[in-house]
Design an enzyme around this catalytic site. Structure first.
Site, PDB file in Angstrom:
ATOM      1  N   GLU A  92       0.821  -1.330  -0.212  1.00 42.88           N
ATOM      2  CA  GLU A  92       0.186   0.168   0.027  1.00 42.88           C
ATOM      3  C   GLU A  92       0.850   1.274  -0.114  1.00 42.88           C
ATOM      4  O   GLU A  92       0.388   2.397  -0.679  1.00 42.88           O
ATOM      5  CB  GLU A  92      -0.939   0.049   1.362  1.00 42.88           C
ATOM      6  CG  GLU A  92      -1.964  -1.184   1.207  1.00 42.88           C
ATOM      7  CD  GLU A  92      -2.978  -1.130  -0.093  1.00 42.88           C
ATOM      8  OE1 GLU A  92      -3.420   0.053  -0.275  1.00 42.88           O
ATOM      9  OE2 GLU A  92      -2.930  -1.858  -0.864  1.00 42.88           O
TER      10      GLU A  92
ATOM     11  N   TRP B  56       1.928   1.737  -3.473  1.00 41.97           N
ATOM     12  CA  TRP B  56       0.759   2.105  -4.375  1.00 41.97           C
ATOM     13  C   TRP B  56       1.087   3.663  -4.286  1.00 41.97           C
ATOM     14  O   TRP B  56       0.709   4.388  -5.071  1.00 41.97           O
ATOM     15  CB  TRP B  56      -0.488   1.714  -3.758  1.00 41.97           C
ATOM     16  CG  TRP B  56      -0.865   0.528  -4.533  1.00 41.97           C
ATOM     17  CD1 TRP B  56      -0.930  -0.799  -3.989  1.00 41.97           C
ATOM     18  CD2 TRP B  56      -1.582   0.554  -5.964  1.00 41.97           C
ATOM     19  NE1 TRP B  56      -1.664  -1.674  -5.034  1.00 41.97           N
ATOM     20  CE2 TRP B  56      -1.995  -1.060  -5.910  1.00 41.97           C
ATOM     21  CE3 TRP B  56      -1.704   1.176  -6.808  1.00 41.97           C
ATOM     22  CZ2 TRP B  56      -2.685  -1.368  -7.380  1.00 41.97           C
ATOM     23  CZ3 TRP B  56      -2.275   1.167  -8.143  1.00 41.97           C
ATOM     24  CH2 TRP B  56      -2.717  -0.422  -8.257  1.00 41.97           C
TER      25      TRP B  56
ATOM     26  N   ASN C 218     -10.909   2.458   3.163  1.00 42.11           N
ATOM     27  CA  ASN C 218     -10.435   2.282   1.610  1.00 42.11           C
ATOM     28  C   ASN C 218     -11.458   1.382   0.879  1.00 42.11           C
ATOM     29  O   ASN C 218     -11.754   1.858  -0.247  1.00 42.11           O
ATOM     30  CB  ASN C 218      -8.875   1.888   1.758  1.00 42.11           C
ATOM     31  CG  ASN C 218      -8.577   1.841   0.392  1.00 42.11           C
ATOM     32  OD1 ASN C 218      -8.247   2.618  -0.425  1.00 42.11           O
ATOM     33  ND2 ASN C 218      -8.384   0.485  -0.267  1.00 42.11           N
TER      34      ASN C 218
ATOM     35  N   TRP D  86     -16.399  10.568 -13.165  1.00 46.37           N
ATOM     36  CA  TRP D  86     -15.847  10.479 -11.820  1.00 46.37           C
ATOM     37  C   TRP D  86     -15.148  11.708 -11.410  1.00 46.37           C
ATOM     38  O   TRP D  86     -14.739  11.835 -10.128  1.00 46.37           O
ATOM     39  CB  TRP D  86     -14.489   9.372 -12.367  1.00 46.37           C
ATOM     40  CG  TRP D  86     -13.698   9.888 -13.427  1.00 46.37           C
ATOM     41  CD1 TRP D  86     -13.983   9.566 -14.769  1.00 46.37           C
ATOM     42  CD2 TRP D  86     -12.435  10.670 -13.206  1.00 46.37           C
ATOM     43  NE1 TRP D  86     -12.657  10.248 -15.465  1.00 46.37           N
ATOM     44  CE2 TRP D  86     -11.917  11.132 -14.789  1.00 46.37           C
ATOM     45  CE3 TRP D  86     -11.791  11.456 -12.280  1.00 46.37           C
ATOM     46  CZ2 TRP D  86     -10.727  11.638 -14.988  1.00 46.37           C
ATOM     47  CZ3 TRP D  86     -10.655  12.076 -12.373  1.00 46.37           C
ATOM     48  CH2 TRP D  86     -10.253  12.275 -13.716  1.00 46.37           C
TER      49      TRP D  86
ATOM     50  N   TRP E 186      -9.775   7.300  -8.191  1.00 50.65           N
ATOM     51  CA  TRP E 186     -11.158   7.367  -8.769  1.00 50.65           C
ATOM     52  C   TRP E 186     -10.847   6.882 -10.414  1.00 50.65           C
ATOM     53  O   TRP E 186     -11.859   6.573 -11.128  1.00 50.65           O
ATOM     54  CB  TRP E 186     -11.408   8.993  -8.858  1.00 50.65           C
ATOM     55  CG  TRP E 186     -12.298   9.214  -7.544  1.00 50.65           C
ATOM     56  CD1 TRP E 186     -12.060   9.743  -6.488  1.00 50.65           C
ATOM     57  CD2 TRP E 186     -13.747   8.976  -7.534  1.00 50.65           C
ATOM     58  NE1 TRP E 186     -13.112   9.993  -5.513  1.00 50.65           N
ATOM     59  CE2 TRP E 186     -14.015   9.501  -6.177  1.00 50.65           C
ATOM     60  CE3 TRP E 186     -14.623   8.629  -8.485  1.00 50.65           C
ATOM     61  CZ2 TRP E 186     -15.286   9.291  -5.702  1.00 50.65           C
ATOM     62  CZ3 TRP E 186     -15.901   8.581  -7.899  1.00 50.65           C
ATOM     63  CH2 TRP E 186     -16.253   9.073  -6.580  1.00 50.65           C
TER      64      TRP E 186
END
Length: 461
Positions: free
Chosen positions: A276, A279, A345, A363, A386
């Site tokens: 994470e 990311w 999340n 979006w 998004w």
């Protein structure tokens, strides 16, 4: 060098601070400053938890600086003019700061650098908020990655080859290694009301102290891989806001969890949590190399999609924003965001998918709403998330994979504990009934068909 100015931004700590380390290492007398930048603040509502968080963090930082013999200078002004003016006022030859990767921030720093140079001064910036930045992790062909897993693998290989990048930047004024010292003086922090903001419910939310939260999380990191998906239990690290404003050091976080993993103390969860963090850096380098994603799709073909528009779309969007969609998990998630500034999340993915693929709404509308309300809003992560949900981004969810809000609810909030927390009127329902939609603004199965038709334009491009 006689005097130096450290410009604090997304790095509100003294521990392991690259710019502060280099300023002290220069041998200068070091001033520290933070600018409540009007270019950012003037568009925010008075009750903004993020401004309150920054204000409270600065109060603690000022006390810490004073204990070291220094002080914190705080101004409420436009940073592009305030920093050159402050450098002149302090007779600082160099302004030290840490890198920022957002297009607006890059433009701001370029403007500050030009103004300083015009006065015979300079701006020096350093890597601090990431482990690897810009062009440090590239494909074998020398290009930026656009798919996460190869990026992650290259990131890990690079770290294995040079673990010294995790070494902390020491801040020891007056020592043999850090010959500089902090400029003595009194910290003056304006009241929150003096800069146009009001107190919120921030202190009721358990946001806490970043280093303490991290220490607490380490006791349950082994379970993170599974626990992180269930919004009713304590699974996440809750460090996202602290990472956003730099009250914790990314090097310290990575170094600690990797050390625990090496001795088998972090379990499978440690590796998942590290992913994470990677990311986070992946989305930062996507934004840095592809600034067009601010306002446009990473994959240009997706800009051809015809989203719903007009009064009907605006009514659907308002229902989504206010938690009135009729789908309990979606509504509870939006109420969590509106009341606390936080959203789990897993629920960010569910609500984003619902807006784009059940309601057929652009979006960018949802991205802007999250940007205004999320305590941990970070442009790169918010934009990346998004675009992932709308299938328009790099390494995104395929457009034909559409979250079912009912099955997501059944799987990740099986007893409805999270739903009941934000929708207490449903508390009397059984674990089977609580997930079912009530007066839904859209039927999921019908919406799914329309979404596949809407995205058909992408298939022909």
């Amino acid at each position: 060098m006689k005097n130096a100015l450290v410009w604090l931004r997304r790095d509100l700590r003294l521990f392991d601070h690259a710019a502060l380390h280099h300023a002290l290492a220069s041998g200068a007398t070091v001033y520290c400053a933070f600018i409540f930048d009007r270019a950012i603040l003037d568009s925010l509502p008075a009750a903004d938890r993020r401004v309150e968080f920054i204000h409270d963090t600065l109060a603690a930082l000022a006390a810490e600086l004073e204990a070291l013999g220094g002080h914190l200078i705080v101004r409420h002004d436009g940073a592009e003019s305030a920093i050159p003016a402050l450098a002149a006022e302090l007779d600082a030859a160099t302004v030290f700061a840490n890198h920022d990767y957002e297009p607006a921030a890059i433009a701001r720093d370029e403007a500050v650098a030009r103004a300083l140079a015009g006065a015979g001064r300079r701006l020096r910036t350093f890597k601090d908020q990431v482990v690897f930045e810009r062009d440090e992790v590239l494909t074998q062909g020398g290009n930026p990655f656009s798919v996460f897993t190869p990026y992650k693998n290259a990131w890990l290989r690079k770290l294995e080859a040079d673990p010294s990048v995790l070494a902390p930047w020491s801040v020891e004024p007056g020592s043999a290694h850090q010959p500089g010292r902090f400029a003595p003086g009194q910290s003056v922090l304006p009241a929150l009301a003096d800069i146009g903001f009001a107190r919120t419910n921030l202190h009721e939310l358990g946001i806490g102290n970043g280093p303490q939260l991290f220490d607490e999380f380490l006791g349950r990191v082994a379970d993170y891989g599974v626990a992180r998906d269930y919004p009713a239990i304590k699974g996440p690290s809750y460090l996202s806001m602290h990472l956003r404003f730099g009250t914790v050091s990314i090097r310290h976080l990575v170094r600690t969890v990797m050390t625990m993993s090496a001795r088998g103390a972090a379990g499978e969860g440690g590796a998942v949590w590290l992913s994470e963090l990677i990311w986070r850096e992946f989305y930062m380098q996507i934004l840095y190399h592809n600034p067009h994603v601010v306002g446009g799709s990473f994959k240009p073909a997706y800009d051809k999609i015809e989203w719903e528009s007009g009064p009907a779309a605006e009514q659907l969007f308002a229902a989504w924003c206010e938690g009135r969609t009729g789908y309990p998990l979606v509504d509870a998630a939006m109420l969590q965001l509106n009341r606390t500034g936080y959203m789990h999340n897993r629920l960010r993915m569910v609500t984003a998918s619902f807006l784009c693929k059940d309601l057929g709404i652009d979006w960018r509308w949802g991205e802007a709403y999250f940007a205004l309300h999320l305590n941990d809003f970070d442009l790169s992560a918010n934009n990346g998330g998004w675009q992932w949900a709308s299938s328009s981004g790099c390494d995104a969810q395929p457009y034909f994979r559409i979250f079912n809000p009912v099955t997501q609810s059944q799987k990740f909030d099986p007893e409805g504990k999270f739903i009941k927390r934000y929708l207490p009127q449903l508390a009397g329902l059984s674990a089977k009934e609580i997930h079912l939609p009530r007066n839904p603004i859209v039927e999921h199965d019908e919406a799914r068909k329309r979404t596949l038709e809407r995205y058909a334009v992408v298939k022909t491009t």
